[in-house]
Design a protein around this motif. Sequence first.
Motif, PDB file in Angstrom:
ATOM      1  N   UNK A  98     -49.786 111.151   3.269  1.00  0.00           N
ATOM      2  CA  UNK A  98     -48.996 111.623   1.721  1.00  0.00           C
ATOM      3  C   UNK A  98     -49.180 109.742   1.656  1.00  0.00           C
ATOM      4  N   UNK A  99     -49.241 109.090   0.449  1.00  0.00           N
ATOM      5  CA  UNK A  99     -49.772 107.717   0.600  1.00  0.00           C
ATOM      6  C   UNK A  99     -49.057 107.822  -0.892  1.00  0.00           C
ATOM      7  N   UNK A 100     -47.395 106.993  -1.183  1.00  0.00           N
ATOM      8  CA  UNK A 100     -46.991 107.214  -2.521  1.00  0.00           C
ATOM      9  C   UNK A 100     -47.343 106.085  -3.525  1.00  0.00           C
ATOM     10  N   UNK A 101     -48.176 106.095  -4.921  1.00  0.00           N
ATOM     11  CA  UNK A 101     -48.639 104.480  -4.864  1.00  0.00           C
ATOM     12  C   UNK A 101     -47.381 104.327  -6.418  1.00  0.00           C
ATOM     13  N   UNK A 102     -46.699 105.089  -6.427  1.00  0.00           N
ATOM     14  CA  UNK A 102     -46.017 104.398  -7.295  1.00  0.00           C
ATOM     15  C   UNK A 102     -44.480 105.464  -7.598  1.00  0.00           C
ATOM     16  N   UNK A 103     -43.217 104.735  -7.867  1.00  0.00           N
ATOM     17  CA  UNK A 103     -41.921 104.911  -8.207  1.00  0.00           C
ATOM     18  C   UNK A 103     -41.894 106.814  -9.051  1.00  0.00           C
ATOM     19  N   UNK A 104     -43.065 107.187  -9.456  1.00  0.00           N
ATOM     20  CA  UNK A 104     -42.967 108.141 -10.517  1.00  0.00           C
ATOM     21  C   UNK A 104     -44.564 109.302  -9.337  1.00  0.00           C
ATOM     22  N   UNK A 105     -44.506 108.800  -7.908  1.00  0.00           N
ATOM     23  CA  UNK A 105     -45.993 110.023  -7.656  1.00  0.00           C
ATOM     24  C   UNK A 105     -44.948 111.433  -7.040  1.00  0.00           C
ATOM     25  N   UNK A 106     -45.269 112.325  -7.506  1.00  0.00           N
ATOM     26  CA  UNK A 106     -45.256 114.189  -7.115  1.00  0.00           C
ATOM     27  C   UNK A 106     -44.731 113.848  -5.869  1.00  0.00           C
ATOM     28  N   UNK A 107     -43.214 114.953  -5.915  1.00  0.00           N
ATOM     29  CA  UNK A 107     -43.557 114.733  -4.434  1.00  0.00           C
ATOM     30  C   UNK A 107     -43.715 116.675  -4.014  1.00  0.00           C
ATOM     31  N   UNK A 108     -44.161 116.585  -2.718  1.00  0.00           N
ATOM     32  CA  UNK A 108     -44.713 118.060  -2.816  1.00  0.00           C
ATOM     33  C   UNK A 108     -43.265 119.029  -2.593  1.00  0.00           C
ATOM     34  N   UNK A 109     -43.465 120.403  -2.873  1.00  0.00           N
ATOM     35  CA  UNK A 109     -42.193 121.699  -2.425  1.00  0.00           C
ATOM     36  C   UNK A 109     -41.787 121.907  -1.747  1.00  0.00           C
ATOM     37  N   UNK A 110     -40.432 121.584  -1.512  1.00  0.00           N
ATOM     38  CA  UNK A 110     -39.913 121.691   0.035  1.00  0.00           C
ATOM     39  C   UNK A 110     -39.804 120.309   0.301  1.00  0.00           C
ATOM     40  N   UNK A 111     -39.551 119.406  -0.220  1.00  0.00           N
ATOM     41  CA  UNK A 111     -40.227 117.576   0.478  1.00  0.00           C
ATOM     42  C   UNK A 111     -38.963 117.151  -0.713  1.00  0.00           C
ATOM     43  N   UNK A 112     -38.161 116.775   0.483  1.00  0.00           N
ATOM     44  CA  UNK A 112     -36.976 115.838  -0.746  1.00  0.00           C
ATOM     45  C   UNK A 112     -36.982 114.367  -0.634  1.00  0.00           C
ATOM     46  N   UNK A 113     -38.256 113.780   0.399  1.00  0.00           N
ATOM     47  CA  UNK A 113     -37.910 112.547  -0.154  1.00  0.00           C
ATOM     48  C   UNK A 113     -39.904 112.308   0.760  1.00  0.00           C
ATOM     49  N   UNK A 114     -40.705 111.293   0.468  1.00  0.00           N
ATOM     50  CA  UNK A 114     -41.439 110.569   1.120  1.00  0.00           C
ATOM     51  C   UNK A 114     -41.238 110.533   2.350  1.00  0.00           C
ATOM     52  N   UNK A 115     -42.359 110.352   3.420  1.00  0.00           N
ATOM     53  CA  UNK A 115     -41.857 110.355   4.946  1.00  0.00           C
ATOM     54  C   UNK A 115     -42.466 108.795   4.855  1.00  0.00           C
ATOM     55  N   UNK A 116     -42.140 108.046   5.413  1.00  0.00           N
ATOM     56  CA  UNK A 116     -42.532 107.098   5.697  1.00  0.00           C
ATOM     57  C   UNK A 116     -44.123 106.837   6.524  1.00  0.00           C
ATOM     58  N   UNK A 117     -44.294 105.107   6.538  1.00  0.00           N
ATOM     59  CA  UNK A 117     -45.679 105.813   8.014  1.00  0.00           C
ATOM     60  C   UNK A 117     -44.977 105.903   9.458  1.00  0.00           C
ATOM     61  N   UNK A 118     -46.037 106.441  10.287  1.00  0.00           N
ATOM     62  CA  UNK A 118     -45.038 107.030  11.186  1.00  0.00           C
ATOM     63  C   UNK A 118     -44.246 107.828  11.259  1.00  0.00           C
TER      64      UNK A 118
END
Length: 778
Positions: A98-118
């Motif tokens: 995953x790589x979010x391209x903006x602050x409004x990028x959709x989160x996958x179901x069941x995920x609270x926050x995007x994981x950082x690289x690595x």
Amino acid sequence: MSAGQWTRDLAMGVRFAFAGGREGWVRALLTAVGVGLGVALLLLTTAVPNAIAERDRREDARSDHTISQPDTPKADDTLIVLNADTTFRDRDVRGRLLEAEGPKAPLPPGVAAFPAAGEMVVSPALRELLASDEGALLRERLDYRVAGTIGEEGLVGSRELAYFAGGEDLAQRLGHSTGARIDHFGDDDLAPSAPWGPVLLLLILVVFVVLLMPVAVFIAAAVRFGGERRDQRLAALRLVGSDSRATRRIAAGEALAGSVLGLVLGTGFFLLGRQLAASVEVFNVSVFPSYLNPSPLLAALVALAVPTAAVLVTILALRGVVIEPLGVVRTARPVRRRLWWRLLLPLGGLAMLLPMTGQGDDGGNFNQFLVVGGVVCLLVGVTALLPWVVETAVARLGAGGVAWQLAVRRLQLSSGAAARQVNGIAVAVAGAIALQMLFAGVGDTYVQASRYDVSRAQMSVDLPEGAAAAPAIGKYRETEGVRKVTALSSVYLGDRHGDKSSYLEVTVADCASLREAATLPSCRDGDVFAVEGAEHDDGGDHLAEPGTTLWTDPGDTARSGDRPVSWTVPQGIRQAQPREDPAGYARGGILLTPGALPGKLGTVLSVQLFVSLDPSVPDAYDHVRNTAARLDPTARPTTLRGSETNERFDTIRTGLSVGAVCVLALIGASLLVSQLEQLRERRRLLSALVALGTRRRTLSLSVLWQTAVPIGLGLLLAATVGMGLGAVLLRMADNPVRVDWRSVLSMTGAGAGVVVVVTLLSLPPLLRLMRPEGLRTE
């Protein structure tokens, strides 16, 4: 007879069950346990449609359109998702970068926050696996720091292996990996699925009937637990003035009490099993407890059907028993059972099914009512025929040792009770044999041999575009468990810029690898070959003439620079004969050895590797997958298999396997309860024999023979009926009749194995009962 009298008699029977002292309570409890086990499985069955629907809903909700997605422009609400699925041993692991391209990028179901690289967020089952010694190889592949856990809403099963990992600069890989730029999760335009074929629907119908029939048989047998002691109490009722009809209604009231208590216990068993479901995985299928919500209508039907069946079974069972004030005539030698009416059920089942023979997939859908009715009649026919078979067989058994004589005499006096104990397992085995024959017979339609030559290669890997081929090939050859690597690089060339009407395939490899794709007269580095007559020729044979200049497609300039790459066919080109590569693909066009390859053409080649593995090396497949992940996290090596299975057919087969495990567990538990109930009723007799000097070993062997003889007869009858039903089902599916002896023997062996386990578990209680103290009474 008024309804009030029925109610009073049934209520008296209920009072006898719960207020009749220790004997009444024990019998009611045994009946409730037997019924409860069946009710729990019935409730589980009523929850299956909801579980399937919930799994599908969650799968759709997390869909990321990685297969086909219209171009979505980059925005502050877009997310790049790359498919990073993998396989660990025999289990699939769902993975996404995953790589979010903006602050409004959709989160996958069941995920609270995007994981950082690595970093990555993982399912609970994957976290558990990675933390164990078993997951050491997988930890090498998923080289990310675990930063969180995927919630239940993002998973389709409690034991699913899944992860979301953070990535950087994923946009430049969109054209080279399976992935997409999306602005939401979930498939809004889900295409309707293709209709199920008639034969597949026939499979589903038969699977449900075969799995549920043993449950119904066990419930019917459970309500008759403790029949001999109950008859003694009924004789006492006759002594104080009750007539025969009222006595039967009172007995039905006792059965009703046990069945209602069984409903309560069954609900408790179901709720307990529902909570334990999250920790169980059967054939790679798991569910969350929230999935198992029975349909209210079906649950209400179970709640009404079980007590009603208990009352009817008890009344019907007592119609042939004369209960008099001084005893029960059942203790005398019973009247010989008649065969003619017992044959009506299987004959009626055949009459329902035979008109549909030869229908197959071309004759429309099968009549569901006739299919269900016919299969039910044939399986119920097993329960009708088995008492006659057991009675007829044991009547002819002769002399033997003391243990044998005790067992035979007991069977001759109570062959009906012995047959009831075996009925459930006989029905289960008969149905399983018929289903296995049907699966084996139609398997040629849904399981076909693939074109892969698994003797030459067991895995296939596509190298990432733009990667340096030679170092990557070297890493695969150095991988543990790899015996040989065949590298075939290819590109399509045309005679004019952008003209796709005339082109041919050019394959580049060393001589050893080229021999896997063509039959060569001789080969050394620098040779060029033209292949004619290949299966996949694209009409560009004339382009292989010496002196012809060929060009790369304009779409390949992103890899080769701004200008297309050209190559001229040399004068010394030689002829070669086509040969299928390990993937079953017969290449045409031109074959080049590395010495004849111009430098610029090498930048536009697509490289495919065929990997041959050493079967003696453990986890060789996973070592190759680890190498692929180090080169490209989105790479997913393909395992070459000798056969390809229709997905729906495989799903039905998996459902049958899961259901069979549940039914076998029910069979074992119910048989154990039935065995303990029979031992409890005979404890005074066993104690008397021990007190008179009979050896415990002799009594134990007699109990074993009492179980083995009816089981052997039941399995023989089950095999006969199962093969007959299987033959009819195969003709209905328009397939030739073939007896799958392996399935017949395996199913019969499984049934016998369950009985052996139950017998061994009943030996400790048997030894405790064989004591002189058992003669003590109040």
